[in-house]
Scaffold this motif. Structure first.
Motif, PDB file in Angstrom:
ATOM      1  N   ASN A 201       0.830  -1.206   0.000  1.00  0.00           N
ATOM      2  CA  ASN A 201       0.000   0.000   0.000  1.00  0.00           C
ATOM      3  C   ASN A 201       0.867   1.260   0.000  1.00  0.00           C
ATOM      4  O   ASN A 201       0.582   2.226  -0.723  1.00  0.00           O
ATOM      5  CB  ASN A 201      -0.920  -0.015   1.216  1.00  0.00           C
ATOM      6  CG  ASN A 201      -1.802   1.208   1.295  1.00  0.00           C
ATOM      7  OD1 ASN A 201      -1.474   2.177   1.974  1.00  0.00           O
ATOM      8  ND2 ASN A 201      -2.923   1.181   0.596  1.00  0.00           N
ATOM      9  N   LYS A 202       1.918   1.266   0.794  1.00  0.00           N
ATOM     10  CA  LYS A 202       2.814   2.422   0.897  1.00  0.00           C
ATOM     11  C   LYS A 202       3.425   2.771  -0.450  1.00  0.00           C
ATOM     12  O   LYS A 202       3.392   3.931  -0.886  1.00  0.00           O
ATOM     13  CB  LYS A 202       3.918   2.131   1.914  1.00  0.00           C
ATOM     14  CG  LYS A 202       5.021   3.185   1.935  1.00  0.00           C
ATOM     15  CD  LYS A 202       6.181   2.734   2.805  1.00  0.00           C
ATOM     16  CE  LYS A 202       7.352   3.697   2.695  1.00  0.00           C
ATOM     17  NZ  LYS A 202       8.535   3.221   3.475  1.00  0.00           N
ATOM     18  N   HIS A 203       3.964   1.775  -1.141  1.00  0.00           N
ATOM     19  CA  HIS A 203       4.653   2.036  -2.408  1.00  0.00           C
ATOM     20  C   HIS A 203       3.662   2.368  -3.528  1.00  0.00           C
ATOM     21  O   HIS A 203       3.936   3.230  -4.371  1.00  0.00           O
ATOM     22  CB  HIS A 203       5.526   0.851  -2.785  1.00  0.00           C
ATOM     23  CG  HIS A 203       6.699   0.663  -1.869  1.00  0.00           C
ATOM     24  ND1 HIS A 203       7.727   1.572  -1.782  1.00  0.00           N
ATOM     25  CD2 HIS A 203       6.985  -0.319  -0.980  1.00  0.00           C
ATOM     26  CE1 HIS A 203       8.617   1.163  -0.886  1.00  0.00           C
ATOM     27  NE2 HIS A 203       8.178   0.015  -0.386  1.00  0.00           N
ATOM     28  N   LEU A 204       2.504   1.712  -3.531  1.00  0.00           N
ATOM     29  CA  LEU A 204       1.499   2.045  -4.543  1.00  0.00           C
ATOM     30  C   LEU A 204       1.036   3.494  -4.388  1.00  0.00           C
ATOM     31  O   LEU A 204       0.862   4.219  -5.382  1.00  0.00           O
ATOM     32  CB  LEU A 204       0.308   1.092  -4.444  1.00  0.00           C
ATOM     33  CG  LEU A 204       0.544  -0.375  -4.818  1.00  0.00           C
ATOM     34  CD1 LEU A 204      -0.756  -1.169  -4.678  1.00  0.00           C
ATOM     35  CD2 LEU A 204       1.096  -0.514  -6.238  1.00  0.00           C
ATOM     36  N   ASN A 205       0.842   3.923  -3.160  1.00  0.00           N
ATOM     37  CA  ASN A 205       0.435   5.314  -2.927  1.00  0.00           C
ATOM     38  C   ASN A 205       1.511   6.293  -3.373  1.00  0.00           C
ATOM     39  O   ASN A 205       1.217   7.345  -3.966  1.00  0.00           O
ATOM     40  CB  ASN A 205       0.114   5.525  -1.438  1.00  0.00           C
ATOM     41  CG  ASN A 205      -1.211   4.914  -1.038  1.00  0.00           C
ATOM     42  OD1 ASN A 205      -2.100   4.722  -1.874  1.00  0.00           O
ATOM     43  ND2 ASN A 205      -1.365   4.599   0.239  1.00  0.00           N
ATOM     44  N   GLU A 206       2.773   5.958  -3.096  1.00  0.00           N
ATOM     45  CA  GLU A 206       3.879   6.827  -3.515  1.00  0.00           C
ATOM     46  C   GLU A 206       3.934   6.935  -5.036  1.00  0.00           C
ATOM     47  O   GLU A 206       4.083   8.039  -5.589  1.00  0.00           O
ATOM     48  CB  GLU A 206       5.206   6.279  -2.983  1.00  0.00           C
ATOM     49  CG  GLU A 206       5.395   6.445  -1.486  1.00  0.00           C
ATOM     50  CD  GLU A 206       6.705   5.844  -1.009  1.00  0.00           C
ATOM     51  OE1 GLU A 206       7.421   5.226  -1.834  1.00  0.00           O
ATOM     52  OE2 GLU A 206       7.009   5.968   0.192  1.00  0.00           O
ATOM     53  N   TRP A 207       3.787   5.824  -5.715  1.00  0.00           N
ATOM     54  CA  TRP A 207       3.875   5.829  -7.178  1.00  0.00           C
ATOM     55  C   TRP A 207       2.670   6.504  -7.806  1.00  0.00           C
ATOM     56  O   TRP A 207       2.777   7.087  -8.890  1.00  0.00           O
ATOM     57  CB  TRP A 207       4.029   4.396  -7.695  1.00  0.00           C
ATOM     58  CG  TRP A 207       5.306   3.761  -7.227  1.00  0.00           C
ATOM     59  CD1 TRP A 207       6.413   4.401  -6.740  1.00  0.00           C
ATOM     60  CD2 TRP A 207       5.616   2.375  -7.183  1.00  0.00           C
ATOM     61  NE1 TRP A 207       7.396   3.495  -6.400  1.00  0.00           N
ATOM     62  CE2 TRP A 207       6.932   2.241  -6.666  1.00  0.00           C
ATOM     63  CE3 TRP A 207       4.924   1.216  -7.528  1.00  0.00           C
ATOM     64  CZ2 TRP A 207       7.559   1.009  -6.487  1.00  0.00           C
ATOM     65  CZ3 TRP A 207       5.538  -0.018  -7.351  1.00  0.00           C
ATOM     66  CH2 TRP A 207       6.840  -0.119  -6.841  1.00  0.00           C
ATOM     67  N   GLN A 208       1.524   6.429  -7.110  1.00  0.00           N
ATOM     68  CA  GLN A 208       0.354   7.138  -7.614  1.00  0.00           C
ATOM     69  C   GLN A 208       0.572   8.655  -7.514  1.00  0.00           C
ATOM     70  O   GLN A 208       0.241   9.395  -8.449  1.00  0.00           O
ATOM     71  CB  GLN A 208      -0.897   6.717  -6.847  1.00  0.00           C
ATOM     72  CG  GLN A 208      -2.175   7.370  -7.371  1.00  0.00           C
ATOM     73  CD  GLN A 208      -3.438   6.666  -6.902  1.00  0.00           C
ATOM     74  OE1 GLN A 208      -4.294   6.305  -7.705  1.00  0.00           O
ATOM     75  NE2 GLN A 208      -3.560   6.469  -5.600  1.00  0.00           N
ATOM     76  N   ARG A 209       1.145   9.108  -6.410  1.00  0.00           N
ATOM     77  CA  ARG A 209       1.446  10.532  -6.257  1.00  0.00           C
ATOM     78  C   ARG A 209       2.470  11.004  -7.286  1.00  0.00           C
ATOM     79  O   ARG A 209       2.416  12.139  -7.762  1.00  0.00           O
ATOM     80  CB  ARG A 209       1.971  10.815  -4.844  1.00  0.00           C
ATOM     81  CG  ARG A 209       0.909  10.735  -3.761  1.00  0.00           C
ATOM     82  CD  ARG A 209       1.404  11.353  -2.471  1.00  0.00           C
ATOM     83  NE  ARG A 209       2.562  10.643  -1.944  1.00  0.00           N
ATOM     84  CZ  ARG A 209       2.482   9.635  -1.073  1.00  0.00           C
ATOM     85  NH1 ARG A 209       1.286   9.223  -0.649  1.00  0.00           N
ATOM     86  NH2 ARG A 209       3.570   9.045  -0.627  1.00  0.00           N
ATOM     87  N   ASP A 210       3.378  10.100  -7.654  1.00  0.00           N
ATOM     88  CA  ASP A 210       4.410  10.453  -8.637  1.00  0.00           C
ATOM     89  C   ASP A 210       3.919  10.342 -10.082  1.00  0.00           C
ATOM     90  O   ASP A 210       4.667  10.639 -11.018  1.00  0.00           O
ATOM     91  CB  ASP A 210       5.636   9.538  -8.463  1.00  0.00           C
ATOM     92  CG  ASP A 210       6.361   9.790  -7.149  1.00  0.00           C
ATOM     93  OD1 ASP A 210       6.169  10.888  -6.567  1.00  0.00           O
ATOM     94  OD2 ASP A 210       7.100   8.893  -6.694  1.00  0.00           O
ATOM     95  N   GLY A 211       2.668   9.871 -10.268  1.00  0.00           N
ATOM     96  CA  GLY A 211       2.104   9.776 -11.609  1.00  0.00           C
ATOM     97  C   GLY A 211       2.492   8.531 -12.382  1.00  0.00           C
ATOM     98  O   GLY A 211       2.228   8.434 -13.585  1.00  0.00           O
ATOM     99  N   LEU A 212       3.095   7.561 -11.696  1.00  0.00           N
ATOM    100  CA  LEU A 212       3.494   6.326 -12.378  1.00  0.00           C
ATOM    101  C   LEU A 212       2.298   5.398 -12.592  1.00  0.00           C
ATOM    102  O   LEU A 212       2.220   4.695 -13.607  1.00  0.00           O
ATOM    103  CB  LEU A 212       4.573   5.591 -11.579  1.00  0.00           C
ATOM    104  CG  LEU A 212       5.939   6.271 -11.470  1.00  0.00           C
ATOM    105  CD1 LEU A 212       6.835   5.501 -10.516  1.00  0.00           C
ATOM    106  CD2 LEU A 212       6.591   6.378 -12.838  1.00  0.00           C
ATOM    107  N   ILE A 213       1.385   5.379 -11.636  1.00  0.00           N
ATOM    108  CA  ILE A 213       0.247   4.472 -11.692  1.00  0.00           C
ATOM    109  C   ILE A 213      -1.012   5.188 -11.209  1.00  0.00           C
ATOM    110  O   ILE A 213      -0.936   6.274 -10.614  1.00  0.00           O
ATOM    111  CB  ILE A 213       0.470   3.204 -10.828  1.00  0.00           C
ATOM    112  CG1 ILE A 213       0.527   3.586  -9.336  1.00  0.00           C
ATOM    113  CG2 ILE A 213       1.722   2.454 -11.262  1.00  0.00           C
ATOM    114  CD1 ILE A 213       0.558   2.388  -8.389  1.00  0.00           C
ATOM    115  N   THR A 214      -2.153   4.545 -11.449  1.00  0.00           N
ATOM    116  CA  THR A 214      -3.423   4.955 -10.862  1.00  0.00           C
ATOM    117  C   THR A 214      -4.066   3.726 -10.254  1.00  0.00           C
ATOM    118  O   THR A 214      -4.127   2.668 -10.904  1.00  0.00           O
ATOM    119  CB  THR A 214      -4.374   5.562 -11.916  1.00  0.00           C
ATOM    120  OG1 THR A 214      -3.758   6.701 -12.513  1.00  0.00           O
ATOM    121  CG2 THR A 214      -5.682   5.991 -11.274  1.00  0.00           C
TER     122      THR A 214
END
Length: 242
Positions: A201-214
């Protein structure tokens, strides 16, 4: 897909890497024994420890292969999609299943029983050689996953997992990006790479904020595949071995 004709079964078996070079006339003998089984979402196809007597081809749907520790901790080992097979090891040795198979969605399987396959295999030694190749390939992939778990940092392992899932199950979205067309909980996604749900959850949220994923409604869309590959230090394993 309650029933299948002999020609349909033959076409499915002929796509298998073990069987695609077998003469259609000889393969039809095997196809005549194959049966079709239907499974609803979350239905258990077989449990870890069950007697192993068959292999299955996925005609439609998807199957999750998982294992459990003595304490009940679950690990997702693989996701099997349409056109792929599972259960070959039990087909050969007839011993207990080493993992559990669960239908992710409505799933139709072509089932080949060991009692029919082994007598047929005895008269087709070239298929035995290809069986060795398939099992060796499985062992190589398992070794790679183990090495990743032992030697790579958590973000790299998770990023590599998402890239592989996008490659296998990716669907291009109209608005851009590649949606991973298989729903896994964050717990299940984490067990694919040996990390906790909280870390996932932590890394998915970080990557979502960075625009890598949704991340939306349990579905992950890769917005920047090149960026995710760079994060994963991803490389083509076939090219690396060349």
């Amino acid at each position: 897909m309650a029933t299948m004709g002999l020609e349909e079964k033959l076409a499915v078996l002929a796509e298998h890497s073990l069987l695609k070079h077998v003469d259609p006339g000889e393969l039809s003998q095997l196809a005549a024994y194959a049966t079709v089984a239907q499974h609803r979402p979350r239905a258990i196809i077989f449990r870890q420890g069950d007697p192993g007597s068959s292999m299955m081809a996925v005609l439609s749907g998807r199957v999750r292969i998982c294992s459990y520790s003595a304490e009940g901790k679950e690990v997702t080992l693989n996701i099997v999609r349409k056109g792929e097979y599972f259960g070959e090891i039990a087909l050969l040795d007839g011993k207990h299943r080493t993992a559990e198979a669960v239908a992710i969605e409505d799933t139709s399987l072509l089932v080949l029983e060991r009692r029919h396959f082994l007598p047929w295999l005895e008269s087709h030694p070239t298929v035995c050689l290809r069986m060795f190749n398939v099992l060796c390939d499985r062992l190589r992939r398992t070794s790679t996953q183990l090495e990743d778990t032992l030697f790579l940092e958590v973000p790299i392992r998770l990023a590599r997992c998402l890239v592989r899932l996008a490659t296998a199950f990716g669907v291009e979205e109209r608005g851009g990006g590649t949606r991973i067309d298989v729903k896994l909980s964050q717990q299940q996604l984490g067990t694919l790479v040996g990390i906790t749900r909280e870390s996932t959850n932590k890394h998915l949220n970080e990557w979502q904020r960075d625009g890598l994923i949704t991340v939306s409604a349990g579905s992950i869309t890769i917005r920047d595949l090149d960026g995710l590959r760079e994060l994963a230090d991803f490389y083509d394993e076939d090219e690396a071995e060349a």
